[in-house]
Design an enzyme around this catalytic site. Structure first.
Site, PDB file in Angstrom:
ATOM      1  N   HIS A 269       0.868  -1.191   0.000  1.00 36.21           N
ATOM      2  CA  HIS A 269       0.000   0.000   0.000  1.00 36.21           C
ATOM      3  C   HIS A 269       0.903   1.238   0.000  1.00 36.21           C
ATOM      4  O   HIS A 269       1.443   1.598  -1.052  1.00 36.21           O
ATOM      5  CB  HIS A 269      -0.936  -0.099   1.207  1.00 36.21           C
ATOM      6  CG  HIS A 269      -2.084   0.860   1.217  1.00 36.21           C
ATOM      7  ND1 HIS A 269      -2.400   1.665   0.160  1.00 36.21           N
ATOM      8  CD2 HIS A 269      -3.003   1.146   2.186  1.00 36.21           C
ATOM      9  CE1 HIS A 269      -3.452   2.405   0.467  1.00 36.21           C
ATOM     10  NE2 HIS A 269      -3.840   2.113   1.695  1.00 36.21           N
ATOM     11  N   HIS A 308      -2.161  -1.807 -11.368  1.00 39.41           N
ATOM     12  CA  HIS A 308      -3.051  -1.340 -10.299  1.00 39.41           C
ATOM     13  C   HIS A 308      -4.296  -2.212 -10.303  1.00 39.41           C
ATOM     14  O   HIS A 308      -4.746  -2.635 -11.365  1.00 39.41           O
ATOM     15  CB  HIS A 308      -3.441   0.129 -10.542  1.00 39.41           C
ATOM     16  CG  HIS A 308      -3.987   0.806  -9.338  1.00 39.41           C
ATOM     17  ND1 HIS A 308      -5.299   0.709  -8.960  1.00 39.41           N
ATOM     18  CD2 HIS A 308      -3.392   1.583  -8.404  1.00 39.41           C
ATOM     19  CE1 HIS A 308      -5.497   1.402  -7.855  1.00 39.41           C
ATOM     20  NE2 HIS A 308      -4.353   1.941  -7.492  1.00 39.41           N
ATOM     21  N   ASP A 364       2.910   5.551  -7.671  1.00 38.28           N
ATOM     22  CA  ASP A 364       4.203   5.348  -6.999  1.00 38.28           C
ATOM     23  C   ASP A 364       5.401   5.365  -7.940  1.00 38.28           C
ATOM     24  O   ASP A 364       6.538   5.420  -7.478  1.00 38.28           O
ATOM     25  CB  ASP A 364       4.183   4.014  -6.240  1.00 38.28           C
ATOM     26  CG  ASP A 364       3.279   4.091  -5.035  1.00 38.28           C
ATOM     27  OD1 ASP A 364       3.318   5.127  -4.363  1.00 38.28           O
ATOM     28  OD2 ASP A 364       2.532   3.135  -4.788  1.00 38.28           O
TER      29      ASP A 364
HETATM   30  N1  ACO Z   1       5.047  -6.230 -13.246  1.00 35.16           N
HETATM   31  C1  ACO Z   1       4.910  -7.320 -14.009  1.00 35.16           C
HETATM   32  N2  ACO Z   1       3.768  -7.998 -14.183  1.00 35.16           N
HETATM   33  C2  ACO Z   1       2.698  -7.552 -13.517  1.00 35.16           C
HETATM   34  C3  ACO Z   1       2.750  -6.412 -12.685  1.00 35.16           C
HETATM   35  C4  ACO Z   1       3.975  -5.745 -12.561  1.00 35.16           C
HETATM   36  N3  ACO Z   1       4.084  -4.650 -11.795  1.00 35.16           N
HETATM   37  N4  ACO Z   1       1.521  -6.192 -12.141  1.00 35.16           N
HETATM   38  C5  ACO Z   1       0.741  -7.154 -12.617  1.00 35.16           C
HETATM   39  N5  ACO Z   1       1.437  -7.995 -13.449  1.00 35.16           N
HETATM   40  C6  ACO Z   1       0.925  -9.122 -14.231  1.00 35.16           C
HETATM   41  C7  ACO Z   1       0.687 -10.336 -13.326  1.00 35.16           C
HETATM   42  O1  ACO Z   1       1.830 -11.153 -13.285  1.00 35.16           O
HETATM   43  C8  ACO Z   1      -0.489 -10.975 -13.996  1.00 35.16           C
HETATM   44  O2  ACO Z   1      -0.008 -11.647 -15.155  1.00 35.16           O
HETATM   45  P1  ACO Z   1      -0.642 -13.082 -15.587  1.00 35.16           P
HETATM   46  O3  ACO Z   1      -2.055 -12.762 -15.977  1.00 35.16           O
HETATM   47  O4  ACO Z   1       0.213 -13.550 -16.693  1.00 35.16           O
HETATM   48  O5  ACO Z   1      -0.560 -13.947 -14.355  1.00 35.16           O
HETATM   49  C9  ACO Z   1      -1.324  -9.807 -14.497  1.00 35.16           C
HETATM   50  O6  ACO Z   1      -0.381  -8.751 -14.690  1.00 35.16           O
HETATM   51  C10 ACO Z   1      -2.396  -9.354 -13.500  1.00 35.16           C
HETATM   52  O7  ACO Z   1      -1.773  -9.073 -12.244  1.00 35.16           O
HETATM   53  P2  ACO Z   1      -2.449  -9.259 -10.818  1.00 35.16           P
HETATM   54  O8  ACO Z   1      -1.381  -9.505  -9.807  1.00 35.16           O
HETATM   55  O9  ACO Z   1      -3.579 -10.249 -10.897  1.00 35.16           O
HETATM   56  O10 ACO Z   1      -3.088  -7.839 -10.585  1.00 35.16           O
HETATM   57  P3  ACO Z   1      -3.613  -7.259  -9.193  1.00 35.16           P
HETATM   58  O11 ACO Z   1      -4.728  -6.340  -9.519  1.00 35.16           O
HETATM   59  O12 ACO Z   1      -3.899  -8.323  -8.205  1.00 35.16           O
HETATM   60  O13 ACO Z   1      -2.357  -6.468  -8.642  1.00 35.16           O
HETATM   61  C11 ACO Z   1      -0.842  -4.746  -8.095  1.00 35.16           C
HETATM   62  C12 ACO Z   1      -2.232  -5.075  -8.636  1.00 35.16           C
HETATM   63  C13 ACO Z   1      -0.645  -5.401  -6.694  1.00 35.16           C
HETATM   64  C14 ACO Z   1      -0.739  -3.228  -7.905  1.00 35.16           C
HETATM   65  C15 ACO Z   1       0.219  -5.253  -9.091  1.00 35.16           C
HETATM   66  O14 ACO Z   1       0.035  -4.651 -10.349  1.00 35.16           O
HETATM   67  C16 ACO Z   1       1.647  -5.047  -8.574  1.00 35.16           C
HETATM   68  O15 ACO Z   1       2.160  -5.880  -7.829  1.00 35.16           O
HETATM   69  N6  ACO Z   1       2.295  -3.912  -8.986  1.00 35.16           N
HETATM   70  C17 ACO Z   1       3.630  -3.589  -8.496  1.00 35.16           C
HETATM   71  C18 ACO Z   1       3.546  -3.018  -7.077  1.00 35.16           C
HETATM   72  C19 ACO Z   1       3.032  -1.596  -7.075  1.00 35.16           C
HETATM   73  O16 ACO Z   1       3.461  -0.740  -7.856  1.00 35.16           O
HETATM   74  N7  ACO Z   1       2.119  -1.295  -6.118  1.00 35.16           N
HETATM   75  C20 ACO Z   1       1.568   0.061  -5.954  1.00 35.16           C
HETATM   76  C21 ACO Z   1       0.121   0.123  -6.341  1.00 35.16           C
HETATM   77  S1  ACO Z   1      -0.482   1.793  -6.235  1.00 35.16           S
HETATM   78  C22 ACO Z   1      -0.846   2.069  -4.605  1.00 35.16           C
HETATM   79  O17 ACO Z   1      -1.104   1.192  -3.841  1.00 35.16           O
HETATM   80  C23 ACO Z   1      -0.832   3.451  -4.053  1.00 35.16           C
END
Ligand code: ACO
Length: 443
Positions: A269, A308, A364
């Site tokens: 978060h 996101h 971020d």
């Molecule tokens: N890098 C690479 N691949 C990614 C990323 C990423 N940052 N984010 C998602 N994916 C891929 C996943 O591997 C998945 O691929 P698949 O379908 O082949 O398995 C697909 O995209 C969907 O991802 P999920 O994890 O299901 O998406 P979710 O909505 O659960 O996650 C999250 C969202 C946690 C923000 C994720 O995108 C992530 O981990 N990002 C990096 C961390 C980050 O920047 N967090 C800040 C968020 S903003 C905030 O909180 C203020």
């Protein structure tokens, strides 16, 4: 005209049910309880770990359209507020629902500034933390401790008390945050200077040294103010949900804000921008970006600051932060990590892996490089998030307290444990085996 209902056939019984569809696409989970196999059956319930498809409230505060990349507070687009407003005005909008006129703004500013000082015992309390305590840990505990200074805050159904605690919290959180920072530096605490703006005073409490009068750099003051606007609320995220859930027990708002701040502390978060900086430092140079992206596509890594849960488009806040980063660099000098960020963004936005998954920069991605250029240590990043989010938490809390549909938050569970077993004397028990759900086999 088509009926706004959902017809369900329970194939176990052959019975048909008709459930109203409200608000253009919402069904009440409680309606599922009528779907039973017999009179003593509990009825159906929905299972939604992490609430990915469950609305927990009806809210008028913040609107997000993740597919279109839209964010609005009380109907006002974030872009307009970031360009034309200031944080205190936005806090008023979020808490009270309307933009203030001149008279109300002046009263609000004065009311917030009346509460920037903290009780000397709070200062002593903070002095008790270890020299290397994380400022976010200090903030969580000290906000919680405020409830012991203001016991009347327990009167949550009293409008005047709610107003007073809201002003106090918005006024005092920057002071607590700055004291936490000074503590980690071993520097004397700087008392609030109410002749400065909300953000200017915060910078003074952080960075003032021996000068008689601290004059914040206007570009940096404005940049931080805009960053505060961008972080003021984001509807039902993890910390807003913590605020509402803990607040639903009718505890005082200081305790609930402490819980919300604790939720924000986590790396998924409020701590994600720190992870972005660590990633950029590890990549080291724009020339290493293709190799890093290859690792991400092979599933070895995540590109931090991308993706996101709600936005499936460019996070509107990230666009604004990117612009602010350059304004800050004009004053502080360019943070060399920005070149790696730009290369990552360029390559990722052209790559099918990211395009097909709708992965775009989130807020971020550029805040870390901006805060770092302004001289903030990484440990302060979530603290910088918590200060403006206090207005959002208080608005979410007040909305929850006044909502006649809300009760104590108490989800159901799907029980998957043992059925009834009977106690046996210790000498008759077999050696325990390691269970899948045990914390550890070590006692
Ligand atoms: N890098 C690479 N691949 C990614 C990323 C990423 N940052 N984010 C998602 N994916 C891929 C996943 O591997 C998945 O691929 P698949 O379908 O082949 O398995 C697909 O995209 C969907 O991802 P999920 O994890 O299901 O998406 P979710 O909505 O659960 O996650 C999250 C969202 C946690 C923000 C994720 O995108 C992530 O981990 N990002 C990096 C961390 C980050 O920047 N967090 C800040 C968020 S903003 C905030 O909180 C203020």
């Amino acid at each position: 005209m088509a009926k706004e209902t959902l017809s369900i056939t329970d194939n176990r019984t052959g019975k048909q049910y008709e459930i109203p569809i409200e608000e253009g696409g919402v069904i009440r989970a409680a309606a599922l309880r009528d779907i039973k196999t017999s009179a003593d059956d509990f009825g159906l319930m929905s299972y939604d770990p992490a609430f990915t498809n469950t609305a927990s409230c009806r809210s008028r505060i913040t609107f997000i359209d993740g597919d279109k990349g839209i964010l609005r507070y009380r109907g006002y687009p974030i872009e307009e507020l970031a360009e034309k407003s200031n944080y205190l005005e936005v806090a008023y909008l979020i808490v009270k629902g309307e933009l203030p006129d001149r008279k109300h703004y002046a009263a609000w500013e004065s009311n917030i500034k009346t509460h920037t000082m903290i009780h000397e015992n709070v200062k002593k309390f903070m002095e008790g933390f270890r020299y290397d305590a994380h400022p976010m840990g200090m903030l969580v505990s000290t906000i919680g401790a405020l409830s012991t200074f203001y016991p009347e805050a327990a009167q949550i159904h009293d409008l005047e008390s709610r107003r007073l605690q809201t002003r106090r919290l918005i006024g005092k959180v920057p002071t607590l945050a700055a004291f936490a920072y000074r503590h980690t530096r071993g520097l004397p605490y700087v008392y609030p200077d109410n002749s400065l703006s909300y953000t200017g005073n915060f910078l003074s409490m952080l960075f003032r040294m021996t000068e008689r009068e601290y004059k914040p750099n206007p570009t940096l003051e404005r940049a931080l103010d805009v960053l505060f606007i961008l972080h003021a609320d984001h509807e039902q995220n993890c910390s807003a949900n913590a605020m509402r859930s803990v607040g639903s027990s009718q505890v005082d708002p200081y305790s609930a804000v402490a819980a919300a701040t604790a939720a924000l502390y986590g790396p998924l978060h409020g701590g994600a921008n720190e992870a972005v900086i660590r990633m950029l430092v590890e990549i080291g140079s724009p020339k290493n970006v293709p190799e890093f992206i290859k690792g991400v596509k092979e599933g070895k890594r995540r590109l931090m600051g991308f993706g996101h849960r709600v936005y499936k488009n460019y996070d509107p806040r990230a666009k604004i932060v990117k612009k602010i980063a350059y304004e800050v660099f004009e004053v502080t000098g360019r943070n060399p990590l920005i070149d790696i960020s730009l290369e990552l963004e360029k390559i990722a936005l052209e790559d099918d892996y990211f395009v097909s998954r709708k992965l775009y920069p989130n807020v971020d991605f550029y805040t870390g490089v901006t805060y770092q250029a302004m001289g903030f240590p990484m440990q302060m990043f979530p603290v910088l998030f918590a200060i403006p989010r206090t207005s959002g938490w208080m608005a979410q809390w007040a909305e929850m307290v006044r909502d006649p549909e809300q009760k104590i938050a108490r989800p159901r569970q799907v029980y998957i444990g043992e059925q009834t077993r009977h106690w046996t004397p210790i000498e008759h028990r077999p050696e325990p085996t390691m269970r899948e759900d045990a914390v550890s086999d070590q006692i």
